[in-house]
Design an enzyme around this catalytic site. Structure first.
Site, PDB file in Angstrom:
ATOM      1  N   CYS A  35      -7.391  -0.640   7.322  1.00 24.59           N
ATOM      2  CA  CYS A  35      -6.288  -1.193   6.559  1.00 24.59           C
ATOM      3  C   CYS A  35      -5.385  -2.050   7.430  1.00 24.59           C
ATOM      4  O   CYS A  35      -5.151  -1.747   8.590  1.00 24.59           O
ATOM      5  CB  CYS A  35      -5.494  -0.042   5.951  1.00 24.59           C
ATOM      6  SG  CYS A  35      -4.175  -0.633   4.910  1.00 24.59           S
ATOM      7  N   SER A  67       0.857  -1.175   0.000  1.00 28.14           N
ATOM      8  CA  SER A  67       0.000   0.000   0.000  1.00 28.14           C
ATOM      9  C   SER A  67       0.896   1.228   0.000  1.00 28.14           C
ATOM     10  O   SER A  67       1.781   1.348   0.848  1.00 28.14           O
ATOM     11  CB  SER A  67      -0.876   0.002   1.247  1.00 28.14           C
ATOM     12  OG  SER A  67      -1.615  -1.196   1.318  1.00 28.14           O
ATOM     13  N   ASP A  84      -8.670  -2.082   2.961  1.00 32.69           N
ATOM     14  CA  ASP A  84      -7.481  -2.444   2.206  1.00 32.69           C
ATOM     15  C   ASP A  84      -6.752  -3.424   3.119  1.00 32.69           C
ATOM     16  O   ASP A  84      -5.927  -3.026   3.926  1.00 32.69           O
ATOM     17  CB  ASP A  84      -6.635  -1.184   1.946  1.00 32.69           C
ATOM     18  CG  ASP A  84      -5.407  -1.467   1.086  1.00 32.69           C
ATOM     19  OD1 ASP A  84      -5.451  -2.408   0.278  1.00 32.69           O
ATOM     20  OD2 ASP A  84      -4.401  -0.755   1.227  1.00 32.69           O
ATOM     21  N   TRP A  96      -4.951  -7.379   3.949  1.00 34.28           N
ATOM     22  CA  TRP A  96      -4.218  -8.476   3.335  1.00 34.28           C
ATOM     23  C   TRP A  96      -3.824  -9.509   4.363  1.00 34.28           C
ATOM     24  O   TRP A  96      -3.960  -9.269   5.550  1.00 34.28           O
ATOM     25  CB  TRP A  96      -2.981  -7.928   2.630  1.00 34.28           C
ATOM     26  CG  TRP A  96      -2.031  -7.207   3.533  1.00 34.28           C
ATOM     27  CD1 TRP A  96      -1.081  -7.771   4.335  1.00 34.28           C
ATOM     28  CD2 TRP A  96      -1.931  -5.791   3.743  1.00 34.28           C
ATOM     29  NE1 TRP A  96      -0.396  -6.804   5.016  1.00 34.28           N
ATOM     30  CE2 TRP A  96      -0.899  -5.571   4.690  1.00 34.28           C
ATOM     31  CE3 TRP A  96      -2.608  -4.688   3.233  1.00 34.28           C
ATOM     32  CZ2 TRP A  96      -0.527  -4.306   5.129  1.00 34.28           C
ATOM     33  CZ3 TRP A  96      -2.241  -3.437   3.674  1.00 34.28           C
ATOM     34  CH2 TRP A  96      -1.217  -3.244   4.614  1.00 34.28           C
TER      35      TRP A  96
HETATM   36  C1  LIG Z   1      -3.207  -5.298  -1.254  1.00 25.95           C
HETATM   37  C2  LIG Z   1      -2.020  -5.581  -0.395  1.00 25.95           C
HETATM   38  C3  LIG Z   1      -1.377  -4.554   0.262  1.00 25.95           C
HETATM   39  C4  LIG Z   1      -0.269  -4.818   1.077  1.00 25.95           C
HETATM   40  N1  LIG Z   1       0.341  -3.780   1.712  1.00 25.95           N
HETATM   41  C5  LIG Z   1       1.406  -4.014   2.519  1.00 25.95           C
HETATM   42  C6  LIG Z   1       2.075  -2.947   3.198  1.00 25.95           C
HETATM   43  O1  LIG Z   1       1.717  -1.766   3.059  1.00 25.95           O
HETATM   44  N2  LIG Z   1       3.123  -3.250   4.009  1.00 25.95           N
HETATM   45  C7  LIG Z   1       3.549  -4.555   4.189  1.00 25.95           C
HETATM   46  O2  LIG Z   1       4.507  -4.771   4.939  1.00 25.95           O
HETATM   47  N3  LIG Z   1       2.935  -5.567   3.557  1.00 25.95           N
HETATM   48  C8  LIG Z   1       1.887  -5.347   2.720  1.00 25.95           C
HETATM   49  N4  LIG Z   1       1.279  -6.403   2.077  1.00 25.95           N
HETATM   50  C9  LIG Z   1       1.868  -7.753   2.199  1.00 25.95           C
HETATM   51  C10 LIG Z   1       2.991  -7.910   1.151  1.00 25.95           C
HETATM   52  O3  LIG Z   1       2.437  -7.925  -0.153  1.00 25.95           O
HETATM   53  C11 LIG Z   1       3.801  -9.210   1.272  1.00 25.95           C
HETATM   54  O4  LIG Z   1       2.945 -10.287   1.332  1.00 25.95           O
HETATM   55  C12 LIG Z   1       4.727  -9.241   2.478  1.00 25.95           C
HETATM   56  O5  LIG Z   1       5.557  -8.105   2.501  1.00 25.95           O
HETATM   57  C13 LIG Z   1       5.626 -10.493   2.448  1.00 25.95           C
HETATM   58  O6  LIG Z   1       6.390 -10.525   1.265  1.00 25.95           O
HETATM   59  P1  LIG Z   1       7.796 -11.262   1.179  1.00 25.95           P
HETATM   60  O7  LIG Z   1       8.153 -11.415  -0.264  1.00 25.95           O
HETATM   61  O8  LIG Z   1       8.790 -10.616   2.046  1.00 25.95           O
HETATM   62  O9  LIG Z   1       7.478 -12.682   1.796  1.00 25.95           O
HETATM   63  P2  LIG Z   1       7.132 -14.032   1.030  1.00 25.95           P
HETATM   64  O10 LIG Z   1       8.356 -14.588   0.430  1.00 25.95           O
HETATM   65  O11 LIG Z   1       5.983 -13.760   0.138  1.00 25.95           O
HETATM   66  O12 LIG Z   1       6.702 -14.954   2.241  1.00 25.95           O
HETATM   67  C14 LIG Z   1       5.445 -14.769   2.876  1.00 25.95           C
HETATM   68  C15 LIG Z   1       5.514 -15.327   4.298  1.00 25.95           C
HETATM   69  O13 LIG Z   1       5.748 -16.728   4.275  1.00 25.95           O
HETATM   70  C16 LIG Z   1       6.841 -17.065   5.144  1.00 25.95           C
HETATM   71  N5  LIG Z   1       7.552 -18.232   4.560  1.00 25.95           N
HETATM   72  C17 LIG Z   1       8.592 -18.231   3.695  1.00 25.95           C
HETATM   73  N6  LIG Z   1       8.962 -19.468   3.384  1.00 25.95           N
HETATM   74  C18 LIG Z   1       8.122 -20.303   4.057  1.00 25.95           C
HETATM   75  C19 LIG Z   1       8.005 -21.714   4.135  1.00 25.95           C
HETATM   76  N7  LIG Z   1       8.818 -22.527   3.472  1.00 25.95           N
HETATM   77  N8  LIG Z   1       7.018 -22.232   4.914  1.00 25.95           N
HETATM   78  C20 LIG Z   1       6.174 -21.418   5.574  1.00 25.95           C
HETATM   79  N9  LIG Z   1       6.264 -20.072   5.552  1.00 25.95           N
HETATM   80  C21 LIG Z   1       7.213 -19.520   4.788  1.00 25.95           C
HETATM   81  C22 LIG Z   1       7.686 -15.807   5.195  1.00 25.95           C
HETATM   82  O14 LIG Z   1       8.461 -15.724   6.364  1.00 25.95           O
HETATM   83  C23 LIG Z   1       6.639 -14.727   5.150  1.00 25.95           C
HETATM   84  O15 LIG Z   1       6.149 -14.479   6.432  1.00 25.95           O
HETATM   85  C24 LIG Z   1       0.184  -6.142   1.248  1.00 25.95           C
HETATM   86  C25 LIG Z   1      -0.471  -7.180   0.581  1.00 25.95           C
HETATM   87  C26 LIG Z   1      -1.554  -6.922  -0.231  1.00 25.95           C
HETATM   88  C27 LIG Z   1      -2.237  -8.054  -0.931  1.00 25.95           C
HETATM   89  C1  LIG Z   2      -6.103 -15.845   4.935  1.00 23.19           C
HETATM   90  O1  LIG Z   2      -6.407 -15.583   6.255  1.00 23.19           O
HETATM   91  C2  LIG Z   2      -5.362 -15.813   7.189  1.00 23.19           C
HETATM   92  C3  LIG Z   2      -5.854 -15.644   8.575  1.00 23.19           C
HETATM   93  O2  LIG Z   2      -6.648 -16.693   8.932  1.00 23.19           O
HETATM   94  C4  LIG Z   2      -4.230 -14.868   6.897  1.00 23.19           C
HETATM   95  O3  LIG Z   2      -3.192 -15.005   7.858  1.00 23.19           O
HETATM   96  C5  LIG Z   2      -3.719 -15.173   5.542  1.00 23.19           C
HETATM   97  O4  LIG Z   2      -2.688 -14.267   5.194  1.00 23.19           O
HETATM   98  C6  LIG Z   2      -4.837 -15.131   4.501  1.00 23.19           C
HETATM   99  N1  LIG Z   2      -4.326 -15.705   3.293  1.00 23.19           N
HETATM  100  C7  LIG Z   2      -4.202 -15.009   2.177  1.00 23.19           C
HETATM  101  C8  LIG Z   2      -3.452 -15.654   1.084  1.00 23.19           C
HETATM  102  O5  LIG Z   2      -4.678 -13.904   2.022  1.00 23.19           O
END
Ligand SMILES: Cc1cc2nc3c(=O)[nH]c(=O)nc-3n(C[C@H](O)[C@H](O)[C@H](O)COP(=O)(O)OP(=O)(O)OC[C@H]3O[C@@H](n4cnc5c(N)ncnc54)[C@H](O)[C@@H]3O)c2cc1C
Ligand SMILES: *[C@@H]1O[C@H](CO)[C@@H](O)[C@H](O)[C@H]1NC(C)=O
Ligand SMILES: Cc1cc2nc3c(=O)[nH]c(=O)nc-3n(C[C@H](O)[C@H](O)[C@H](O)COP(=O)(O)O)c2cc1C
Ligand SMILES: *[C@@H]1O[C@H](CO)[C@@H](O)[C@H](O)[C@H]1NC(C)=O
Ligand SMILES: *[C@@H]1O[C@H](CO)[C@@H](O)[C@H](O)[C@H]1NC(C)=O
Ligand SMILES: *[C@H]1O[C@H](CO)[C@@H](O)[C@H](O)[C@H]1NC(C)=O
Length: 690
Positions: A643, A450, A688, A690
């Site tokens: 949010c 966001s 908003d 997630w």
């Molecule tokens: C509309 C929208 C708005 C968003 N806005 C924000 C924002 O403003 N700020 C913000 O911080 N985030 C926001 N998010 C969330 C963001 O998009 C990401 O999902 C988040 O930052 C994680 O991304 P990443 O690539 O670091 O982690 P990823 O690589 O996508 O991993 C996701 C999670 O899975 C865990 N993981 C990794 N490997 C494994 C495994 N083998 N087994 C189990 N778990 C595992 C990671 O530790 C992590 O916690 C938003 C999401 C959406 C959909």
């Molecule tokens: C679905 O909901 C869980 C909480 O129960 C949340 O932690 C998770 O991120 C959500 N999954 C997705 C892919 O949005």
């Protein structure tokens, strides 16, 4: 002044009409499918002219089964590909996977009854279809008359923490039957909220296979991997002679071939073409040893990339060196890192998923999701390539035992490399064809953030606020998020930190040094999370943790409006964090905003760990302000913005608003809940989450 139920009904109908109109106009403004997979020219391989008539394409390619995905982040799309491969190798079906957005639907009723259609549909927002399926759902609702020749089955993808759980899958299941179509296998649905999506999909898939066997009398063969692509190593190409056709992980072909760099600064920028945006400012926001949150500013001034306050920034990911090394080791690919290969499709409807020719390493670093959780389905299909019989048996027995699999793999949070090396006792899996990995591992898709800046205040800069994802497992393995650790790595290097080192390391230079000077590929996704058109409308903002990101953008916008001499209404912010000195985001900034907005800025903070044993959350702060909130809603037409965390916060906050309305207006909770739902329909309660 509570609405009686007739008024309410009228309001809902009106708002629904507005919503439909809005989604229609939006449809043409963007086409954001998960279409990442076919980012490189979604024309069919094999030189066919691109037709938008799906039946023509199926006939030309001799297909009899159609798998359609309504997908935003790629899960439904990924499931379609998996299912397609199995249908073809087990039952000899001639399958085709298609994106709704690539075809026209107005003649869908002309479908022939020898075609089987599998719909895999995710639900978004307030029970809405994914962007790529909007047009199809509209066709179904408004145009489709009878669909008596259609033979279908539906799988819905949803998250039960959302109010409109699997609304689209359910709606499709029902409305197709109402239109006279024949369901050849039962409806199934999966729940991301319970973390059972993969398992639910496997259960449904088994039911579908049962129907094919028992009701449609199809014969079944043993599952065997049949590649849709053929890989050829190109000894004539290498990375040394700086060959300008080899991909080293460039986001798109344009970034390899463009001779004129200014071409890359022009838009439109979207999921098929990102902007390589320089990070001009980045800093740590937390004051904590364990947790980290980065504030990042991207400079847009060299490009014509535009955004508006409340939009999302998509960041294109790459994997860290550590994870790449363990992946390479798991499959015995050490010697091949820099080898160049090409892909040829064996199935003309399969899209080559990334620019080729490319090196093995670039594929792994920039295109494969190697560090996320691993599915039982993947285990099942990889078993055939195990390094020895004993391993094959172990993998098969794990893959066919739900409970054991959860215990040994999922709960340990193993990624692909971890899990495979664990079951093989460290023996590398050298027999797995790379084509198999390309086809069976999810592809990296952008992460959304966001935007926390205001386009009125800083037109040429995008700010984001991201919590760095890292968890320490009990066996001292670190589980790390892909994009957020990349950002943290940049922060530490750019700031020349001497005290902290990154927990994982990335290739900050990027392919051909194109990311030099801290650039990252990004694009903007339009959102519907928007400030009211009148600056005087009061806004109630609820955003604990990083949920405050877009709300900071809103407040900055109002500050700028005041500076521009406009009259602005009240902004009431509810913010929450653990405690004041550790993770209070933008603590100093709020004071500056308050100076300019004066009494029109009301900040309510909930600190969950400030007083031991007494946790305070935003939802309680909302209750404390019941009178004020009810007044703003009832008398001044305030709009609510929520949010952040979708799992608990959004629900609890909604419950608080219901309680406020119920108590302040002396109406029953149920009636108040209905009112809050109607606020949502009228866009006066926006989320908003997630
Ligand atoms: C509309 C929208 C708005 C968003 N806005 C924000 C924002 O403003 N700020 C913000 O911080 N985030 C926001 N998010 C969330 C963001 O998009 C990401 O999902 C988040 O930052 C994680 O991304 P990443 O690539 O670091 O982690 P990823 O690589 O996508 O991993 C996701 C999670 O899975 C865990 N993981 C990794 N490997 C494994 C495994 N083998 N087994 C189990 N778990 C595992 C990671 O530790 C992590 O916690 C938003 C999401 C959406 C959909
Ligand atoms: C679905 O909901 C869980 C909480 O129960 C949340 O932690 C998770 O991120 C959500 N999954 C997705 C892919 O949005
Ligand atoms: C912003 C957002 C909104 C969502 N809204 C809903 C919803 O209203 N109802 C639901 O059942 N699931 C909802 N979900 C869950 C998704 O449908 C689910 O995660 C699905 O697996 C995504 O599939 P995809 O990767 O193919 O897009 C939402 C997910 C996100 C990220
Ligand atoms: C799917 O449709 C069938 C037939 O109309 C119905 O029996 C079933 O309950 C539906 N499933 C869901 C979850 O709506
Ligand atoms: C990092 O750099 C930014 C400026 O780019 C600065 O504001 C910040 O204080 C620096 N240090 C830390 C620890 O964030
Ligand atoms: C890579 O990523 C995963 C997170 O999925 C983690 O468990 C693992 O320890 C990381 N590092 C290595 C060296 O694989």
């Amino acid at each position: 002044m509570a609405l009686d139920s007739l008024d309410l009904y009228v309001v809902i109908i009106l708002a629904a009409a507005v919503a439909v109109y809005y989604s229609k106009t939006q449809l043409f403004a963007k086409k954001e499918t998960s279409g990442f997979l076919n980012a490189e020219g979604s024309g069919l391989a094999g030189g066919l002219a691109k037709s938008r008539n799906i039946f023509e394409v199926m006939e030309k390619n001799d297909k009899n089964s159609l798998l359609l995905f309504g997908s935003q982040t790629g899960t439904a799309e990924d499931y379609c590909h998996k299912m397609s491969r199995e249908l073809s190798s087990r039952f000899g079906l001639k399958t085709m996977v298609a994106d709704f957005a690539d075809y026209d639907w107005d003649k869908f009723d002309e479908i022939k009854d020898n075609i089987l259609v599998f719909f895999l549909m995710a639900t978004y927002g307030e029970g809405e279809p994914t962007d790529n399926a909007i047009e199809f759902i509209e066709y179904l609702e408004n145009e489709a008359d009878t669909l008596s020749n259609l033979r279908f089955t539906v799988f819905g993808l949803g998250n039960s923490t959302y109010e409109f759980y699997n609304a689209i899958g359910r709606k499709l299941n029902q409305s197709l039957e109402e239109k006279g179509a024949e369901r050849f296998a039962p409806y199934g649905e999966g729940d991301d909220g319970k973390g059972t999506l993969d398992e639910d999909f496997l259960t449904w898939k088994d039911e579908v296979f049962d129907s094919l066997r028992n009701n449609l009398d199809m014969e079944e063969k043993e599952l065997k991997y049949e590649p849709s692509v053929k890989l050829t190593e190109r000894d004539d190409l290498s990375i040394d002679n700086d060959n300008d056709q080899v991909s080293l992980g460039e986001p798109t072909k344009k970034y390899i071939t463009a001779t004129d760099v200014t071409e890359l600064l022009k838009g439109p920028f979207d999921h098929t073409h990102p902007y390589l945006a320089p990070i001009c400012h980045i800093k740590e926001l937390f004051n904590s040893k364990e947790r980290s949150c980065v504030h990042v500013e991207f400079d847009l001034s060299d490009s014509n990339l535009k955004y508006s306050t409340g939009d999302h920034l998509a960041i294109w990911p790459q994997n860290c060196n550590e994870n790449i090394s363990s992946f390479v080791k798991a499959f015995g690919l050490e010697a091949k890192r820099d080898t160049v290969y090409d892909l040829k499709t064996l199935d003309t409807t399969y899209h080559i998923p990334f620019p080729t020719p490319i090196t093995y390493e670039a594929t792994i670093r920039h295109h494969l999701e190697i560090s996320g959780p691993i599915s039982r389905q993947f285990f099942l299909s990889v078993a055939g390539f195990a390094p020895d019989e004993a391993t094959k048996e172990r993998v098969t027995s794990l893959a066919t035992d739900k409970v054991k699999f959860a215990e040994v793999v999922t709960h340990k949070k193993y990624n692909i490399a971890d899990a495979l090396l664990h079951v093989s006792n460290g023996k590398p899996w050298t027999q797995v064809p790379f084509e198999f990995l390309i086809e069976n591992i999810q592809h990296l898709t952008p992460r959304y953030y966001s935007i926390s800046s205001s386009s009125l205040c800083e037109k040429n800069r995008i700010h984001i606020t991201a919590v760095v994802e890292s968890e320490l497992e009990s066996d001292s393995r670190l589980i790390t998020g892909v994009v957020t650790n990349h950002l943290k790595n940049i922060e530490l290097v750019k700031n020349k930190s001497t005290t902290d080192i990154p927990i994982v390391h990335y290739d900050l230079e990027g392919p051909r040094h194109k990311f030099h000077n801290f650039k990252l590929p990004v694009h903007v996704r339009r959102s519907t999370f928007k400030l009211p058109s009148s600056t005087k409308t009061p806004i109630i903002l609820v955003g604990p943790g990083t949920g405050v990101a877009p709300l900071r953008g809103f407040v900055r916008e109002r500050v700028q409006q005041v500076k521009n001499g406009m009259n602005v209404g009240p902004s009431v912010l509810f913010y929450g964090c653990r405690n004041e000195n550790e993770d209070y985001l933008y603590k100093e900034e709020w004071k500056e905003y308050a100076k300019i907005l004066g009494s029109n800025f009301e900040l309510n903070c909930a600190f969950s760990r400030a007083i031991p044993g007494k946790k305070v959350y935003v939802q309680e702060k909302i209750l404390e302000q019941a009178k004020r909130i009810n007044h703003l809603l009832q008398e001044e037409g305030a709009i609510i913005y929520v949010c952040g965390d979708a799992s608990h916060m959004a629900r609890d906050v909604q419950a608080s608003f219901v309680k406020v309305i119920s108590e302040e207006r002396g109406i029953e909770l149920e009636k108040a809940a209905e009112l809050v739902r109607s606020l949502k329909v009228q866009n006066r309660y926006q989320e908003d989450v997630w």
